[in-house]
Design an enzyme around this catalytic site. Structure first.
Site, PDB file in Angstrom:
ATOM      1  N   GLY A  42       0.908  -1.285   0.000  1.00 30.24           N
ATOM      2  CA  GLY A  42       0.100  -0.113   0.043  1.00 30.24           C
ATOM      3  C   GLY A  42       0.973   1.334   0.053  1.00 30.24           C
ATOM      4  CB  ALA A  44       2.646   2.554   4.773  1.00 31.46           C
ATOM      5  NE  ARG A 330     -12.679  11.273   8.127  1.00 29.25           N
ATOM      6  CZ  ARG A 330     -11.750  10.753   7.585  1.00 29.25           C
ATOM      7  NH1 ARG A 330     -11.381   9.476   7.901  1.00 29.25           N
ATOM      8  NH2 ARG A 330     -11.780  11.145   6.338  1.00 29.25           N
ATOM      9  NE  ARG A 435      -7.163   7.945   9.153  1.00 29.35           N
ATOM     10  CZ  ARG A 435      -7.925   8.493   8.199  1.00 29.35           C
ATOM     11  NH1 ARG A 435      -7.377   9.871   7.535  1.00 29.35           N
ATOM     12  NH2 ARG A 435      -8.845   7.736   7.471  1.00 29.35           N
ATOM     13  CG  LEU A 441      -4.279   8.903   1.771  1.00 27.41           C
ATOM     14  CD1 LEU A 441      -4.800   9.676   0.478  1.00 27.41           C
ATOM     15  CD2 LEU A 441      -4.218   7.517   1.399  1.00 27.41           C
TER      16      LEU A 441
HETATM   17  C1  LIG Z   1     -12.682   3.853   1.335  1.00 27.06           C
HETATM   18  C2  LIG Z   1     -11.652   4.743   1.946  1.00 27.06           C
HETATM   19  C3  LIG Z   1     -11.268   5.883   1.740  1.00 27.06           C
HETATM   20  C4  LIG Z   1     -10.256   6.427   2.302  1.00 27.06           C
HETATM   21  N1  LIG Z   1      -9.990   7.777   1.866  1.00 27.06           N
HETATM   22  C5  LIG Z   1      -8.755   8.298   2.456  1.00 27.06           C
HETATM   23  C6  LIG Z   1      -8.420   9.707   2.135  1.00 27.06           C
HETATM   24  O1  LIG Z   1      -9.080  10.235   1.247  1.00 27.06           O
HETATM   25  N2  LIG Z   1      -7.483  10.306   2.875  1.00 27.06           N
HETATM   26  C7  LIG Z   1      -6.780   9.378   3.829  1.00 27.06           C
HETATM   27  O2  LIG Z   1      -5.771  10.203   4.264  1.00 27.06           O
HETATM   28  N3  LIG Z   1      -7.062   8.451   4.053  1.00 27.06           N
HETATM   29  C8  LIG Z   1      -7.972   7.727   3.413  1.00 27.06           C
HETATM   30  N4  LIG Z   1      -8.332   6.443   3.846  1.00 27.06           N
HETATM   31  C9  LIG Z   1      -7.526   5.653   5.032  1.00 27.06           C
HETATM   32  C10 LIG Z   1      -6.380   5.186   4.013  1.00 27.06           C
HETATM   33  O3  LIG Z   1      -6.737   4.797   2.637  1.00 27.06           O
HETATM   34  C11 LIG Z   1      -5.546   3.854   4.441  1.00 27.06           C
HETATM   35  O4  LIG Z   1      -5.473   4.273   5.925  1.00 27.06           O
HETATM   36  C12 LIG Z   1      -4.253   3.714   4.092  1.00 27.06           C
HETATM   37  O5  LIG Z   1      -4.529   3.669   2.452  1.00 27.06           O
HETATM   38  C13 LIG Z   1      -3.525   2.482   4.587  1.00 27.06           C
HETATM   39  O6  LIG Z   1      -2.358   2.554   3.767  1.00 27.06           O
HETATM   40  P1  LIG Z   1      -1.120   1.303   4.066  1.00 27.06           P
HETATM   41  O7  LIG Z   1      -0.200   1.350   3.208  1.00 27.06           O
HETATM   42  O8  LIG Z   1      -1.017   1.345   5.535  1.00 27.06           O
HETATM   43  O9  LIG Z   1      -2.163  -0.242   3.958  1.00 27.06           O
HETATM   44  P2  LIG Z   1      -3.285  -0.811   2.882  1.00 27.06           P
HETATM   45  O10 LIG Z   1      -3.044  -0.040   1.721  1.00 27.06           O
HETATM   46  O11 LIG Z   1      -4.140  -1.457   3.345  1.00 27.06           O
HETATM   47  O12 LIG Z   1      -2.107  -1.911   2.296  1.00 27.06           O
HETATM   48  C14 LIG Z   1      -1.731  -3.186   2.999  1.00 27.06           C
HETATM   49  C15 LIG Z   1      -0.569  -4.029   2.078  1.00 27.06           C
HETATM   50  O13 LIG Z   1      -0.542  -5.071   2.937  1.00 27.06           O
HETATM   51  C16 LIG Z   1      -0.612  -6.260   2.325  1.00 27.06           C
HETATM   52  N5  LIG Z   1      -0.851  -7.185   3.334  1.00 27.06           N
HETATM   53  C17 LIG Z   1      -1.499  -7.231   4.564  1.00 27.06           C
HETATM   54  N6  LIG Z   1      -1.570  -8.344   5.386  1.00 27.06           N
HETATM   55  C18 LIG Z   1      -0.686  -9.166   4.647  1.00 27.06           C
HETATM   56  C19 LIG Z   1       0.066 -10.359   4.887  1.00 27.06           C
HETATM   57  N7  LIG Z   1      -0.378 -11.210   5.865  1.00 27.06           N
HETATM   58  N8  LIG Z   1       0.957 -10.888   3.759  1.00 27.06           N
HETATM   59  C20 LIG Z   1       1.299 -10.154   2.887  1.00 27.06           C
HETATM   60  N9  LIG Z   1       0.786  -8.927   2.471  1.00 27.06           N
HETATM   61  C21 LIG Z   1       0.085  -8.469   3.294  1.00 27.06           C
HETATM   62  C22 LIG Z   1      -1.664  -6.095   1.247  1.00 27.06           C
HETATM   63  O14 LIG Z   1      -1.537  -6.947   0.325  1.00 27.06           O
HETATM   64  C23 LIG Z   1      -1.378  -4.583   0.937  1.00 27.06           C
HETATM   65  O15 LIG Z   1      -0.519  -4.854  -0.060  1.00 27.06           O
HETATM   66  C24 LIG Z   1      -9.647   5.800   3.243  1.00 27.06           C
HETATM   67  C25 LIG Z   1      -9.657   4.477   3.612  1.00 27.06           C
HETATM   68  C26 LIG Z   1     -10.852   3.710   3.006  1.00 27.06           C
HETATM   69  C27 LIG Z   1     -11.159   2.630   3.846  1.00 27.06           C
END
Ligand SMILES: Cc1cc2nc3c(=O)[nH]c(=O)nc-3n(C[C@H](O)[C@H](O)[C@H](O)COP(=O)(O)OP(=O)(O)OC[C@H]3O[C@@H](n4cnc5c(N)ncnc54)[C@H](O)[C@@H]3O)c2cc1C
Length: 637
Positions: A42, A44, A330, A435, A441
């Site tokens: 994702g 991060a 929120r 948050r 993001l």
């Molecule tokens: C509908 C929606 C809209 C949003 N809009 C906003 C916004 O406009 N602005 C904002 O700031 N935030 C927003 N958010 C929040 C934000 O999108 C998330 O908090 C953020 O994208 C999380 O990113 P991340 O990289 O931490 O994890 P994620 O994007 O969830 O990525 C997780 C990754 O880990 C991998 N993974 C997980 N478990 C395993 C495992 N056991 N083995 C291998 N791979 C694994 C997955 O395959 C994926 O690649 C929104 C959230 C939602 C639900």
């Protein structure tokens, strides 16, 4: 356990710079000798893997989807905050810092939040350089809009698909490294255990989701960017695949879990419509820039919205919070929606909805401009509900959306297991108890592009890390553990589907550990969850076998972990005898119905240690100190 947050001291403006200067560096020629395992692609994890590889490290990157760019981050709609002050409306790094500490109800670390606000401006530059197509004004400047909890416009956006565009940027950076051979990519690969040797994280055990092959990967450090666990509630706005397994299994290997009960309930989601619904859809917070929230003044008023005259409408957010109006944070907006529905003024068939009305904005700005700003969201709403939001107000209701809890990490983003880091939503983050919109993001990209690539070198340069072979006994033990769980799940051959257990668990969580909580309700949940968990392990029906693509098996492992996590969430909520941010304990509220914090007793991060399934976990406390933004009753009036 003594928790050392490694938070720097001294003037807050220079803490990150001074800290970075004091970190050890890895010589460029030595970087390629280190292997870093990054789980998650994702914003991060993807940003971290691409940046670490660009720096010269050898990176292995893992995700369970078929492509890194399908990570849940792609769903983010509304935008990303940055203190650029392009609008010249009074924004600054300090104001973003202030808003975030206050918005989080004084349950986050000041040093982390200040660093986040500082880095926010670099993120936008980096993404623009990558070609992320942020919305622009006619002049060519990047456009901004407002999100909850702020009185300035600091949210950068790309229509209603900001996450997708940002993720394409990170994905391209990652692909470049895959092409250069510095990143080895493992899609459709799920991490199922962490390998800990001599107290350090040295690898992971994975399952190939196509062939079922269990395999180990060893390295010098492990980074978990595996997202949030909102799906513990079954119904949430998260992607169906989002889960807690990676962080939960790391927790079981010794990583402390912080503030598990801090969940965010988003006020503007399409309401639940039936028993067999599997997901909830977010209507972005950006809509509250132009949409007005209201319910009828009278209880039980079932007239269609357009027949309710102005004088018989209650724009309750504008009435109660004149300074912030519809853009209150929120937690505040969600709670107020619940209050008016509990009073019997909710709308729609179930009475569990409020209106989000664009009539005035369309009259003022014209339909075309509203379409330009939110067109894809309006289309999505119409496809799901069959109603046209240009002519009938949207019906919305709060839903589980994000988790502020996660693995405890220090200022370097390292967990309590040396060598294991957590980034993005997977860590307990900089958002405290609530948050602010558009900050996830920002935090994920700050962690991945800027913080981790600086801090991880200090660990690698300071420790002698022998190569670990995959025949090491600890590797074999972790592999055997994964094989055993998989086998056990397949052998139960019970009567109920994984989904039916998950749905029941979700209902318990929503009812007793959702938008509002009581000691009595939490105790009830703590009775029900272990009983349901035991029944699951006796009676779940997992079809197919372990040597093939088997989504029922994948889900079963994830739901098994949700059961254990759910119990910890309820314990954490029960232990915190105060209300703060999204954690609203009905017993602790002000006379106006706002969250009543107890700073004297609860101004700390609760970091829980695992002591075995069903055994009481160990509570550790990291005290929080506020030198700059002094804790006060949050007011948005
Ligand atoms: C509908 C929606 C809209 C949003 N809009 C906003 C916004 O406009 N602005 C904002 O700031 N935030 C927003 N958010 C929040 C934000 O999108 C998330 O908090 C953020 O994208 C999380 O990113 P991340 O990289 O931490 O994890 P994620 O994007 O969830 O990525 C997780 C990754 O880990 C991998 N993974 C997980 N478990 C395993 C495992 N056991 N083995 C291998 N791979 C694994 C997955 O395959 C994926 O690649 C929104 C959230 C939602 C639900």
């Amino acid at each position: 356990m003594e928790l050392d947050s490694k938070s720097p001291t001294g003037p807050i403006e220079t803490r990150w710079d001074r800290h970075r200067f004091n970190l050890k560096l890895v010589n460029p020629a030595n970087k390629r000798k280190h292997t870093i395992l990054v789980v998650g692609t994702g914003l991060a994890g993807g940003a971290a893997a691409a940046t670490l590889a660009e720096l010269g490290y050898h990176v292995k990157s893992f995700c369970f989807q078929d492509s890194p760019r399908r990570a849940h981050s792609i769903a983010a709609q509304g935008g990303i905050n940055a203190a650029k002050n392009y609008h010249n409306d009074g924004d600054s790094i300090y104001r973003l810092f202030y808003d975030t500490v206050k918005g989080g109800d004084f349950r986050a670390r000041e040093s982390n939040v200040y660093r986040l606000a500082q880095i926010s401006v670099n993120i936008i530059d980096q993404c623009v350089a990558q070609g992320v197509p942020f919305a622009r004004e006619y002049s060519g400047y990047l456009d901004n809009r407002s999100f909850g909890g702020a009185q300035v416009s600091r949210t950068f956006y790309a229509r209603g698909q900001t996450g997708q565009q940002l993720l394409l940027g990170a994905y391209q950076a990652l692909e470049r490294q895959i092409g250069a051979g510095t990143v080895q990519m493992f899609p459709r690969t799920e991490m199922l255990d962490l390998i800990v040797i001599d107290g350090r994280a040295r690898g992971i055990v994975t399952r190939d989701l196509i062939t079922g092959r269990i395999e180990s990967h060893t390295g010098d450090a492990v980074v978990l960017g595996t997202g949030g666990y909102g799906n513990v509630y079954y119904l949430s706005t998260n992607a169906k695949g989002s889960n807690a397994t990676a962080i939960w299994r790391a927790h079981k290997r010794g990583a402390l879990f912080a503030n598990p009960c801090f969940t965010q309930i988003h006020p503007t989601c399409i309401p639940v419509s039936g028993e067999y619904q599997s997901k909830l859809t977010l209507m972005s917070e950006s809509l509250r820039n132009d949409g007005r929230v209201w319910v009828p003044l009278q209880k039980g008023d079932k007239r269609p919205p357009n027949q309710i005259p102005e004088a018989e409408r209650d724009y309750y957010l504008e009435r109660r919070y004149p300074s912030f109006g519809n853009l209150v944070p929120r937690d505040v907006a969600s709670r107020n929606a619940k209050f008016v529905c509990d009073e019997g003024r909710g709308v729609g068939e179930t009475g569990l909805a409020v209106y989000l009305d664009f009539r005035d904005a369309i009259q003022r700005l014209g339909k075309n401009l509203i379409k330009e700003r939110y067109g894809n969201l309006f289309d999505m709403y119409e496809r799901i509900t069959g109603e046209d939001p240009y002519s009938v107000p949207m019906r919305i209701y709060p839903a589980i959306h994000y988790v502020m809890g996660g693995l405890w990490v220090d200022y370097n983003l390292m967990s309590t297991i040396p060598g294991m880091y957590a980034v993005g939503e997977a860590n307990f983050s900089d958002h405290g108890a609530n948050r602010l919109g558009a900050s996830a993001l920002m935090q994920g990209l700050a962690d991945g592009y800027f913080v981790l690539p600086n801090t991880i070198g200090d660990y690698l340069a300071s420790n002698k890390l022998e190569k670990i072979g995959t025949d090491h006994p600890a590797v074999k033990e972790a592999e055997a553990n994964v094989t055993c769980i998989t086998k056990k799940l397949l052998e139960i051959k019970g009567t109920r589907s994984v989904d039916s257990y998950h749905r029941e668990l979700g209902k318990i969580m929503w009812e007793y550990c959702g938008m509002s909580r009581t000691a009595e309700g939490l105790k009830t949940a703590l009775g029900k969850i272990p009983a349901l968990r035991e029944q699951f392990w006796r009676d779940v029906k997992v079809l197919g076998n372990g040597e093939e693509l088997n989504q029922s098996l994948e889900k079963a492992g994830r739901v098994a972990d949700f059961f254990e996590l759910a119990e910890l969430m309820c314990l954490d909520a029960l232990e915190r005898n105060e209300s703060c941010g999204g954690h609203f304990r009905e017993e602790f509220q002000t006379p106006e119905g706002e969250a009543a914090r107890d700073d004297e007793r609860y101004s700390y991060v609760a970091a829980w240690g695992f002591r075995g399934v069903g055994n009481p976990p160990e509570l550790n406390k990291e005290p929080l100190n506020f030198e700059y933004v002094h804790p006060s009753q949050r007011s948005y009036k």
